[in-house]
Design an enzyme around this catalytic site. Structure first.
Site, short mmCIF file in Angstrom:
data_model
loop_
_atom_site.label_atom_id
_atom_site.label_comp_id
_atom_site.label_asym_id
_atom_site.label_seq_id
_atom_site.Cartn_x
_atom_site.Cartn_y
_atom_site.Cartn_z
N LYS A 1 -2.54 42.22 29.92
CA LYS A 1 -1.82 43.24 30.69
C LYS A 1 -0.80 43.95 29.80
O LYS A 1 -0.61 45.16 29.91
CB LYS A 1 -1.14 42.62 31.91
CG LYS A 1 -2.14 42.21 32.98
CD LYS A 1 -1.50 42.13 34.35
CE LYS A 1 -2.35 41.47 35.39
NZ LYS A 1 -3.58 42.09 35.77
N LYS B 1 -15.74 40.69 31.94
CA LYS B 1 -16.00 39.68 32.97
C LYS B 1 -16.21 40.33 34.35
O LYS B 1 -15.55 41.32 34.65
CB LYS B 1 -14.78 38.75 33.00
CG LYS B 1 -14.93 37.55 33.87
CD LYS B 1 -13.61 36.79 33.89
CE LYS B 1 -13.09 36.77 35.28
NZ LYS B 1 -11.86 36.20 35.58
N LYS C 1 -13.13 40.31 40.69
CA LYS C 1 -12.93 40.80 42.06
C LYS C 1 -12.30 42.18 42.07
O LYS C 1 -12.58 43.00 42.92
CB LYS C 1 -11.95 39.92 42.82
CG LYS C 1 -12.31 38.53 42.97
CD LYS C 1 -11.16 37.85 43.74
CE LYS C 1 -11.15 36.38 43.48
NZ LYS C 1 -10.36 36.04 42.31
N1 AQP Z 1 -17.07 36.28 36.20
C1 AQP Z 1 -16.88 34.96 36.28
N2 AQP Z 1 -17.76 34.12 35.71
C2 AQP Z 1 -17.59 32.78 35.80
N3 AQP Z 1 -16.54 32.19 36.42
C3 AQP Z 1 -15.65 33.01 37.00
N4 AQP Z 1 -14.52 32.77 37.68
C4 AQP Z 1 -13.97 33.94 38.08
N5 AQP Z 1 -14.72 34.97 37.67
C5 AQP Z 1 -15.77 34.42 36.98
C6 AQP Z 1 -14.01 31.42 37.93
O1 AQP Z 1 -13.69 31.28 39.29
C7 AQP Z 1 -12.54 30.43 39.41
C8 AQP Z 1 -11.52 31.10 40.27
O2 AQP Z 1 -11.05 32.24 39.60
P1 AQP Z 1 -10.00 33.19 40.28
O3 AQP Z 1 -10.72 34.08 41.19
O4 AQP Z 1 -8.92 32.38 40.85
O5 AQP Z 1 -9.36 33.96 39.07
P2 AQP Z 1 -9.96 35.00 38.08
O6 AQP Z 1 -10.81 34.32 37.07
O7 AQP Z 1 -8.81 35.81 37.56
O8 AQP Z 1 -10.87 35.92 38.99
P3 AQP Z 1 -11.04 37.48 38.99
O9 AQP Z 1 -12.21 37.74 39.88
O10 AQP Z 1 -11.12 38.04 37.61
O11 AQP Z 1 -9.73 37.92 39.73
P4 AQP Z 1 -8.85 39.20 39.51
O12 AQP Z 1 -9.77 40.37 39.40
O13 AQP Z 1 -7.96 39.27 40.73
O14 AQP Z 1 -8.05 38.93 38.27
C9 AQP Z 1 -12.03 30.14 38.00
O15 AQP Z 1 -12.48 28.88 37.60
C10 AQP Z 1 -12.67 31.24 37.21
O16 AQP Z 1 -12.83 30.86 35.85
#
Ligand code: AQP
Length: 329
Positions: free
Chosen positions: A111, A193, A196
């Protein structure tokens, strides 16, 4: 029985990445471990969330935990904010965390590198809250996707620091990263990646996506000019990502899929990937509907919070006594 803990933040609708990298593994592990799975609703407010959307995402996330197969008889399912001891332990661990350690955390660094404005202090310190989430429960293992491994490393460092400074208090947790599917990539930009918060919405499959929409996203996934279905993350990141998705969901090894598609085009391959994804989503969505129509969610959260609170409270008291801020027996 060894203990395992993990969580997902409801910062949007849960994705196929969350399912492959996290949820489906939690479900598999609940037979083997004493499983604690929470909804990280505190982590998610480190970035502003629209309250109305957050309420919906939160409820959907709990329903999806259950719809994907987490069983409240086997797993303790709870809301992070229901266990205040966790946040209090988070503060105490923040006081044992160095600024330099938090500066090195990739989510914060990314960020800063993108020159995002209004980065909150909560986002900066949330890795030490995550350490508290883990250490409060003496978790032996923490299943995470690739991107979260660094946070478990910090939890390990903080546990060891505290144990050495005071006396053995915390179990030092181990991260568990799956061999396939630990990092599902965006369909529209396979170098990023699947997240969400994907702004374009094209690169990300949500577990509650309409099946026709999900199919369309896969059929339009970015590929390459090579024209052969091969697992080569460097030169064919899009196809490799689709191979990982298909292999994770079907259980068929990547090599075997590659052999089956020798000499065949991307269109045919994508169609089969879409079939596998839609079958998974269809099953999850049918269960999700049943759960939303029942009144099971409140009971699951209440039972989960009671069990989690009991354990976290005992740990917090122990920590406070060791630090010296609690003098009662
Ligand atoms: N693309 C991914 N591939 C594999 N594992 C994933 N995880 C998230 N995205 C992927 C795994 O899901 C668990 C929970 O993650 P999280 O949703 O709490 O946090 P994050 O990884 O920051 O998810 P996002 O979707 O990328 O959220 P935003 O967009 O809000 O920042 C973790 O074990 C994560 O590794």
């Amino acid at each position: 029985m060894k203990r395992m803990l993990s969580g997902i933040k409801p910062s949007g609708q849960l994705t196929l990445g969350n399912y492959i990298g996290a949820l489906r593994n939690f479900v598999a592990y609940q037979d083997e471990y004493e499983m604690f799975v929470f909804i990280a609703n505190l982590h998610c407010v480190t970035v502003y969330q629209d309250p109305k959307e957050l309420r919906k995402n939160l409820k959907d996330a709990i329903a999806l935990y259950l719809a994907c197969g987490l069983d409240p008889q086997k797993s303790c399912i709870f809301l992070q904010s229901d266990v205040m001891e966790q946040a209090q332990l988070g503060f105490l661990l923040t006081c044992n965390t160095y600024m330099g350690e938090l500066n090195r955390m990739t989510q914060y660094k990314d960020k800063v590198a993108k020159q995002e404005t209004n980065i909150t202090a909560g986002l900066f310190v949330y890795p030490s809250l995550m350490a508290a989430d883990i250490l409060a429960y003496d978790a032996d293992y923490v299943p995470v996707g690739d991107d979260q491994k660094q946070h478990v490393e910090l939890a390990r460092d903080l546990a060891e620091r505290f144990n050495n400074r005071y006396s053995p208090t915390f179990v030092v947790p181990e991260p568990v990263v799956a061999k396939v599917g630990a990092r599902i990539m965006s369909l529209s930009d396979p170098t990023k990646k699947m997240s969400k918060s994907d702004e374009t919405n094209k690169g990300c499959i949500y577990l509650l996506d309409d099946l026709a929409v999900a199919r369309k996203k896969i059929m339009s996934a970015v590929t390459d000019m090579v024209g052969a279905v091969q697992y080569d993350k460097v030169n064919q990141p899009g196809i490799s990502n689709l191979l990982e998705i298909m292999s994770s969901l079907s259980g068929e090894p990547i090599d075997s899929i590659v052999t089956r598609f020798e000499g065949k085009g991307y269109g045919e391959f994508k169609k089969e990937v879409a079939d596998v994804v839609c079958e998974t989503l269809g099953t999850i969505q049918a269960k999700y509907q049943e759960i939303m129509e029942s009144d099971i969610i409140e009971k699951v959260l209440e039972d989960g919070a009671n069990k989690a609170r009991y354990i976290a409270h005992k740990k917090l008291m122990k920590v406070q006594k060791k630090i010296g801020i609690e003098i009662r027996k």
